[in-house]
Design an enzyme around this catalytic site. Structure first.
Site, short mmCIF file in Angstrom:
data_model
loop_
_atom_site.label_atom_id
_atom_site.label_comp_id
_atom_site.label_asym_id
_atom_site.label_seq_id
_atom_site.Cartn_x
_atom_site.Cartn_y
_atom_site.Cartn_z
N CYS A 30 -3.44 -9.46 3.36
CA CYS A 30 -4.50 -10.35 2.85
C CYS A 30 -3.94 -11.71 2.45
O CYS A 30 -3.17 -11.81 1.50
CB CYS A 30 -5.18 -9.67 1.67
N CYS A 33 -4.84 -12.65 -1.12
CA CYS A 33 -4.00 -11.93 -2.09
C CYS A 33 -2.66 -12.63 -2.25
O CYS A 33 -2.17 -12.78 -3.37
CB CYS A 33 -3.78 -10.49 -1.64
#
Length: 75
Positions: A30, A33
């Site tokens: 991600c 993230c």
């Protein structure tokens, strides 16, 4: 200070105890993230550096892809 890295082995050493815990459930793939990692580290540093909040709040992170059971339960 950096955010504490949690695993299945140490998760309950921090979560569910007498302190507040902010846990970032992230995924290695991600991009958002990954962009948040420095922000969580800053937050951890802020709480560790503040005399009033030191030890009261724990900033932690856990790889939700690796530890799916915990991510599904709490993430």
């Amino acid at each position: 200070g950096k955010a504490i890295t949690l695993t299945e082995q140490n998760f309950y050493d921090y979560v569910g105890k007498d302190k507040h815990v902010v846990v970032d459930f992230f995924a290695q793939f991600c991009i958002w993230c990954k962009r948040m990692v420095p922000e969580y580290d800053k937050l951890a540093e802020q709480y560790m550096g503040d005399q009033k909040t030191r030890g009261d709040v724990i900033i932690a992170k856990i790889d939700g892809g690796t530890y799916r059971n915990l991510a599904m339960k709490y993430g």
